[in-house]
Every structure is written in structure tokens, then in C-alpha cells.
Design a protein around this motif. Structure first.
Motif, PDB file in Angstrom:
ATOM      1  N   ARG A  77       0.843  -1.204   0.000  1.00 59.65           N
ATOM      2  CA  ARG A  77       0.000   0.000   0.000  1.00 59.65           C
ATOM      3  C   ARG A  77       0.871   1.244   0.000  1.00 59.65           C
ATOM      4  O   ARG A  77       1.800   1.371   0.796  1.00 59.65           O
ATOM      5  N   VAL A  78       0.572   2.145  -0.914  1.00 61.73           N
ATOM      6  CA  VAL A  78       1.139   3.491  -0.932  1.00 61.73           C
ATOM      7  C   VAL A  78      -0.032   4.447  -1.016  1.00 61.73           C
ATOM      8  O   VAL A  78      -0.816   4.400  -1.978  1.00 61.73           O
ATOM      9  N   ASP A  79      -0.205   5.297  -0.013  1.00 56.84           N
ATOM     10  CA  ASP A  79      -1.395   6.138   0.103  1.00 56.84           C
ATOM     11  C   ASP A  79      -2.626   5.220   0.094  1.00 56.84           C
ATOM     12  O   ASP A  79      -2.712   4.307   0.884  1.00 56.84           O
ATOM     13  N   GLU A  80      -3.541   5.427  -0.839  1.00 54.52           N
ATOM     14  CA  GLU A  80      -4.750   4.605  -0.882  1.00 54.52           C
ATOM     15  C   GLU A  80      -4.674   3.489  -1.913  1.00 54.52           C
ATOM     16  O   GLU A  80      -5.586   2.661  -2.014  1.00 54.52           O
ATOM     17  N   ALA A  81      -3.607   3.459  -2.697  1.00 52.88           N
ATOM     18  CA  ALA A  81      -3.473   2.420  -3.720  1.00 52.88           C
ATOM     19  C   ALA A  81      -2.922   1.145  -3.103  1.00 52.88           C
ATOM     20  O   ALA A  81      -1.968   1.173  -2.325  1.00 52.88           O
ATOM     21  N   VAL A  82      -3.537   0.006  -3.445  1.00 57.61           N
ATOM     22  CA  VAL A  82      -3.090  -1.295  -2.953  1.00 57.61           C
ATOM     23  C   VAL A  82      -2.732  -2.175  -4.138  1.00 57.61           C
ATOM     24  O   VAL A  82      -3.498  -2.289  -5.093  1.00 57.61           O
ATOM     25  N   LEU A  83      -1.561  -2.777  -4.082  1.00 62.09           N
ATOM     26  CA  LEU A  83      -1.092  -3.665  -5.140  1.00 62.09           C
ATOM     27  C   LEU A  83      -0.909  -5.050  -4.561  1.00 62.09           C
ATOM     28  O   LEU A  83      -0.336  -5.198  -3.476  1.00 62.09           O
ATOM     29  N   THR A  84      -1.432  -6.063  -5.238  1.00 62.78           N
ATOM     30  CA  THR A  84      -1.269  -7.442  -4.818  1.00 62.78           C
ATOM     31  C   THR A  84      -0.271  -8.134  -5.739  1.00 62.78           C
ATOM     32  O   THR A  84      -0.471  -8.167  -6.952  1.00 62.78           O
ATOM     33  N   ALA A  85       0.795  -8.668  -5.160  1.00 62.55           N
ATOM     34  CA  ALA A  85       1.847  -9.328  -5.938  1.00 62.55           C
ATOM     35  C   ALA A  85       1.811 -10.825  -5.677  1.00 62.55           C
ATOM     36  O   ALA A  85       1.715 -11.266  -4.528  1.00 62.55           O
ATOM     37  N   GLY A  86       1.871 -11.611  -6.747  1.00 65.43           N
ATOM     38  CA  GLY A  86       1.916 -13.059  -6.655  1.00 65.43           C
ATOM     39  C   GLY A  86       3.226 -13.584  -7.201  1.00 65.43           C
ATOM     40  O   GLY A  86       4.134 -12.815  -7.516  1.00 65.43           O
ATOM     41  N   PRO A  87       3.368 -14.908  -7.345  1.00 70.36           N
ATOM     42  CA  PRO A  87       4.619 -15.490  -7.834  1.00 70.36           C
ATOM     43  C   PRO A  87       5.053 -14.883  -9.172  1.00 70.36           C
ATOM     44  O   PRO A  87       4.256 -14.771 -10.102  1.00 70.36           O
ATOM     45  N   GLY A  88       6.304 -14.466  -9.229  1.00 66.59           N
ATOM     46  CA  GLY A  88       6.843 -13.855 -10.437  1.00 66.59           C
ATOM     47  C   GLY A  88       6.712 -12.349 -10.479  1.00 66.59           C
ATOM     48  O   GLY A  88       7.195 -11.717 -11.416  1.00 66.59           O
ATOM     49  N   ASP A  89       6.078 -11.754  -9.481  1.00 67.09           N
ATOM     50  CA  ASP A  89       5.906 -10.298  -9.453  1.00 67.09           C
ATOM     51  C   ASP A  89       7.020  -9.652  -8.635  1.00 67.09           C
ATOM     52  O   ASP A  89       7.326 -10.094  -7.523  1.00 67.09           O
ATOM     53  N   ALA A  90       7.603  -8.616  -9.187  1.00 68.50           N
ATOM     54  CA  ALA A  90       8.646  -7.856  -8.503  1.00 68.50           C
ATOM     55  C   ALA A  90       8.130  -6.453  -8.232  1.00 68.50           C
ATOM     56  O   ALA A  90       7.537  -5.830  -9.112  1.00 68.50           O
ATOM     57  N   VAL A  91       8.346  -5.959  -7.035  1.00 69.45           N
ATOM     58  CA  VAL A  91       7.959  -4.601  -6.658  1.00 69.45           C
ATOM     59  C   VAL A  91       9.211  -3.874  -6.188  1.00 69.45           C
ATOM     60  O   VAL A  91       9.935  -4.358  -5.316  1.00 69.45           O
ATOM     61  N   LEU A  92       9.468  -2.729  -6.791  1.00 71.95           N
ATOM     62  CA  LEU A  92      10.639  -1.915  -6.466  1.00 71.95           C
ATOM     63  C   LEU A  92      10.166  -0.610  -5.847  1.00 71.95           C
ATOM     64  O   LEU A  92       9.387   0.123  -6.450  1.00 71.95           O
ATOM     65  N   LEU A  93      10.642  -0.338  -4.639  1.00 70.71           N
ATOM     66  CA  LEU A  93      10.249   0.869  -3.908  1.00 70.71           C
ATOM     67  C   LEU A  93      11.416   1.846  -3.888  1.00 70.71           C
ATOM     68  O   LEU A  93      12.466   1.551  -3.307  1.00 70.71           O
ATOM     69  N   PRO A  94      11.256   3.013  -4.518  1.00 68.61           N
ATOM     70  CA  PRO A  94      12.334   4.002  -4.528  1.00 68.61           C
ATOM     71  C   PRO A  94      12.481   4.664  -3.168  1.00 68.61           C
ATOM     72  O   PRO A  94      11.585   4.573  -2.319  1.00 68.61           O
ATOM     73  N   PRO A  95      13.575   5.326  -2.945  1.00 68.94           N
ATOM     74  CA  PRO A  95      13.726   6.069  -1.691  1.00 68.94           C
ATOM     75  C   PRO A  95      12.700   7.192  -1.592  1.00 68.94           C
ATOM     76  O   PRO A  95      12.281   7.771  -2.587  1.00 68.94           O
ATOM     77  N   GLY A  96      12.289   7.463  -0.357  1.00 70.74           N
ATOM     78  CA  GLY A  96      11.389   8.575  -0.111  1.00 70.74           C
ATOM     79  C   GLY A  96       9.922   8.282  -0.312  1.00 70.74           C
ATOM     80  O   GLY A  96       9.097   9.182  -0.155  1.00 70.74           O
ATOM     81  N   VAL A  97       9.552   7.056  -0.653  1.00 72.75           N
ATOM     82  CA  VAL A  97       8.144   6.707  -0.870  1.00 72.75           C
ATOM     83  C   VAL A  97       7.605   6.005   0.375  1.00 72.75           C
ATOM     84  O   VAL A  97       8.004   4.870   0.667  1.00 72.75           O
ATOM     85  N   LEU A 128      11.621   1.370 -14.158  1.00 72.90           N
ATOM     86  CA  LEU A 128      10.632   0.316 -14.386  1.00 72.90           C
ATOM     87  C   LEU A 128       9.235   0.922 -14.367  1.00 72.90           C
ATOM     88  O   LEU A 128       9.045   2.040 -13.883  1.00 72.90           O
ATOM     89  N   PRO A 129       8.233   0.210 -14.895  1.00 72.43           N
ATOM     90  CA  PRO A 129       6.860   0.734 -14.871  1.00 72.43           C
ATOM     91  C   PRO A 129       6.434   1.124 -13.472  1.00 72.43           C
ATOM     92  O   PRO A 129       6.668   0.383 -12.510  1.00 72.43           O
ATOM     93  N   ARG A 130       5.786   2.282 -13.348  1.00 72.33           N
ATOM     94  CA  ARG A 130       5.429   2.794 -12.035  1.00 72.33           C
ATOM     95  C   ARG A 130       3.981   3.230 -11.984  1.00 72.33           C
ATOM     96  O   ARG A 130       3.397   3.638 -12.967  1.00 72.33           O
ATOM     97  N   THR A 131       3.434   3.138 -10.793  1.00 69.96           N
ATOM     98  CA  THR A 131       2.115   3.684 -10.541  1.00 69.96           C
ATOM     99  C   THR A 131       2.277   5.145 -10.158  1.00 69.96           C
ATOM    100  O   THR A 131       3.372   5.615  -9.850  1.00 69.96           O
ATOM    101  N   GLY A 132       1.178   5.869 -10.165  1.00 67.20           N
ATOM    102  CA  GLY A 132       1.231   7.267  -9.772  1.00 67.20           C
ATOM    103  C   GLY A 132       1.649   7.457  -8.327  1.00 67.20           C
ATOM    104  O   GLY A 132       2.084   8.531  -7.929  1.00 67.20           O
ATOM    105  N   GLU A 133       1.526   6.421  -7.493  1.00 70.33           N
ATOM    106  CA  GLU A 133       1.876   6.520  -6.084  1.00 70.33           C
ATOM    107  C   GLU A 133       3.349   6.209  -5.827  1.00 70.33           C
ATOM    108  O   GLU A 133       3.824   6.284  -4.706  1.00 70.33           O
ATOM    109  N   GLY A 134       4.105   5.819  -6.846  1.00 72.68           N
ATOM    110  CA  GLY A 134       5.531   5.609  -6.677  1.00 72.68           C
ATOM    111  C   GLY A 134       5.970   4.164  -6.598  1.00 72.68           C
ATOM    112  O   GLY A 134       7.150   3.876  -6.398  1.00 72.68           O
ATOM    113  N   LEU A 135       5.051   3.202  -6.772  1.00 73.98           N
ATOM    114  CA  LEU A 135       5.419   1.796  -6.789  1.00 73.98           C
ATOM    115  C   LEU A 135       5.888   1.397  -8.187  1.00 73.98           C
ATOM    116  O   LEU A 135       5.233   1.711  -9.179  1.00 73.98           O
ATOM    117  N   HIS A 136       7.004   0.717  -8.268  1.00 70.52           N
ATOM    118  CA  HIS A 136       7.434   0.092  -9.519  1.00 70.52           C
ATOM    119  C   HIS A 136       6.995  -1.361  -9.475  1.00 70.52           C
ATOM    120  O   HIS A 136       7.264  -2.046  -8.481  1.00 70.52           O
TER     121      HIS A 136
END
Length: 317
Positions: A77-97, A128-136
Motif C-alpha cells: 500500500r502506498v497512500d490509498e493504492a493497494v497492489l497485490t503481488a503473486g509469484p513472479g511479481d517484482a515490486v521496487l520501492l524508490p527512496p522517499g516513498v 521500471l513501470p510505475r504507478t502514480g503513487e511511486g510503486l514500480h
């Protein structure tokens, strides 16, 4: 095989409408304490965690965090956006988020993770592809690509545990391979024109520039000129994007880089302080102790203890 899309839900109602769980993961919102900031430089490990495991960093971090799911699922979760990651999904969080994550309810969460400070030559692969909330978020197709990425992660974890300079160098090579493979998986998304928007590119560039030149004088006016903005506009946008002032961010970056040198070298504390941009060794020690909860000398001693413990630990499953 084509990679499945990482599932992003803006609200609990949208999750229900699209077939997601009707009840949001409560551990994304409820926690007893913040997750402690990282105190190492390049750290990596493998976890298998049941439902109830969480991490909460409402102030973000000064390093990058990459989490790759190998089994079960995890929610971010970043702000109100929720992302669900399953097998094979990578999530990259930049600094400051500011971010929150928790193990999913469906059998727990198997994940590989690493905290790191990027090398300058990695810049293209951090886009990498990013959401408006800062999740890659990147979905890696099952098959040879996923197997290679997981093998690289295993090497990263094993080499990071060695704690030696050679181990760190090999770990960096494995991490570079991981980022390149993720970038390759993301290229198909870019070709379709559906890549999500992300952190303001001018601020993203400023963060990378600060990381590369933390030992230099980094006045907001200089950074604003590089970003093509007025100083007042740059200061406002920087605070909005990172939650911190320019000065606070520069200081945290310098302290984090000092931690790297303390952990991996035997250079004197005063020399390290000057190298990362502190004019006063006394001021450096005071700020470092406040940030890490230990003096530079004690931090170095504790880092050696952690390395010895990691070297004796069994390999992850």
C-alpha cells in the motif's frame, strides 16, 4: 509465456468489483510500530512469512527496496493504492516513498528481498513501470527468465552474506543482473504504451544525482538549476515527492553512505566523515548516532558481528 499483469487496485471497492478479496488486508493499515530503517548497505535474504507479517515505513527509506514474490502473495500500500503481488511479481520501492506491505491470506508469502544503494551505471534499469503513487511493479513470465532471475537472487543472498569485499562485489554483479532482467521483462509493457506514470522525473534525477555526488556541495539552488526549476518550485516539489527537505535528504544520504564505508572498510571515522561531505567529525558522529542508534565505532563493531552471524547461517530454502 506472456507475463501476467501485476494487479493494482485503487480502493477496496474496486478490488471487490474486479474479483479481489472483499476485505482489505488489515495489516496494511494496522501496526504497533514502524519497521526499523535499514542499517546496512547491501542486504538481501529469503523469507517465508504467514498472514500477519507486515512492514510499515510511513516515512520511506533513503535506499531502494526490491521484493520479489516466489510463493503465495503479498499486498503493498502506498497512500490509498493497494497492489497485490503473486509469484513472479517484482515490486521496487524508490527512496522517499512511504509504504506498507503485508503477507497475503492465501498461504502466506514467500519472498526474496534486497535493500541497496544503486551504482550510477544502473540508472537505466531503475526506470521500471510505475504507478502514480511511486510503486514500480514488473511481472516476470514463468519459464527461463524467471528461473534465471531467481538463480541470480540466490547468488545475491549468498554473496551478500559473505560480508567480505569480494562478496559485496559479487553481490553487486548479481543485483545488476536482476535489475537488467526486470527491465527486460518491462520492455513489453512499454511497447504497448500502457506503462504507468511515476515519480516526477526531475525529482527522480535529483535523487540519483544526490546519491552520486553526496560528498560535494549540494545547495538546493544547484539542484534546482539542474532540474530546470526555480529554487522555490524545486524545494516545494522535492518535499511533496519525498516528504523531506533537500537538506534532510542530503544528510540522510551522506549518513547512509558513511555506513557503507564503516561496514566495508577500515578507514578512520574522521576520514569517512570528510569523504561523505561532513566538515566536522564531531558533528558527523552526533548525526550518525542519532540516525543509527550507535556511534560510528559501535556500528562498525556490530556490522562485523552481523557478518559473522550471516556467514554461519544456513542457506535459504
Amino acid at each position: 509465456m506472456k507475463a501476467k499483469a501485476v494487479v493494482l487496485y485503487k480502493t477496496a471497492a474496486e478490488r471487490a468489483a474486479r474479483g479481489g478479496r472483499r476485505v482489505p488486508n488489515k495489516y496494511l493499515y494496522e501496526y504497533e510500530q514502524e519497521t526499523a530503517p535499514t542499517s546496512g548497505v547491501l542486504m538481501a535474504d529469503h523469507f517465508r512469512q504467514p498472514y500477519g507479517f507486515y512492514g510499515h515505513r510511513p516515512r520511506g527509506t533513503v535506499d531502494w527496496l526490491l521484493i520479489y514474490t516466489v510463493a503465495g502473495s503479498g499486498d503493498f500500500r502506498v497512500d490509498e493504492a493497494v497492489l497485490t503481488a503473486g509469484p513472479g511479481d517484482a515490486v521496487l520501492l524508490p527512496p522517499g516513498v512511504p509504504h506498507h506491505y503485508a503477507a497475503g491470506e492465501d498461504g502466506g508469502w514467500g519472498l526474496l528481498w534486497t535493500h541497496f544503494l544503486p551504482l550510477p551505471e544502473w540508472r537505466p534499469y531503475l526506470r521500471l513501470p510505475r504507478t502514480g503513487e511511486g510503486l514500480h511493479a514488473v511481472a516476470v513470465a514463468d519459464g527461463a527468465g524467471r528461473a534465471r532471475l531467481e538463480d541470480a537472487f540466490s547468488r545475491l543472498i549468498a554473496d551478500a552474506r559473505r560480508g567480505s569485499r569480494a562478496g559485496q562485489a559479487l553481490a553487486l554483479l548479481a543485483l545488476a543482473e536482476i535489475l537488467i532482467l526486470l527491465h527486460e521483462s518491462a520492455e513489453q509493457e512499454w511497447r504497448t504504451g500502457d506503462a504507468p506514470i511515476g515519480q516526477d522525473e526531475r525529482i527522480a534525477e535529483a535523487l540519483l544525482y544526490i546519491a552520486d555526488h553526496a560528498h560535494e556541495s549540494l545547495a538546493p539552488a544547484l539542484l534546482a538549476r539542474r532540474a530546470g526549476l526555480s529554487e522555490s518550485r524545486f524545494r516545494h516539489l522535492f518535499k511533496a515527492e519525498t516528504g523531506k527537505s533537500v537538506a534532510a535528504w542530503v544528510t540522510e544520504t551522506r549518513l547512509h553512505q558513511a555506513a557503507k564505508l564503516l561496514e566495508l572498510t577500515s578507514r578512520p571515522v574522521g576520514e569517512i566523515a570528510a569523504y561523505v561531505g561532513f566538515d566536522s567529525a564531531y558533528y558527523f558522529t552526533r548525526r550518525f548516532t542519532a540516525a543509527f542508534g550507535a556511534s560510528p565505532t559501535a556500528f562498525r563493531r556490530l556490522a562485523a558481528v552481523r557478518r559473522d552471524a550471516a556467514a554461519r547461517a544456513p542457506d535459504p530454502d
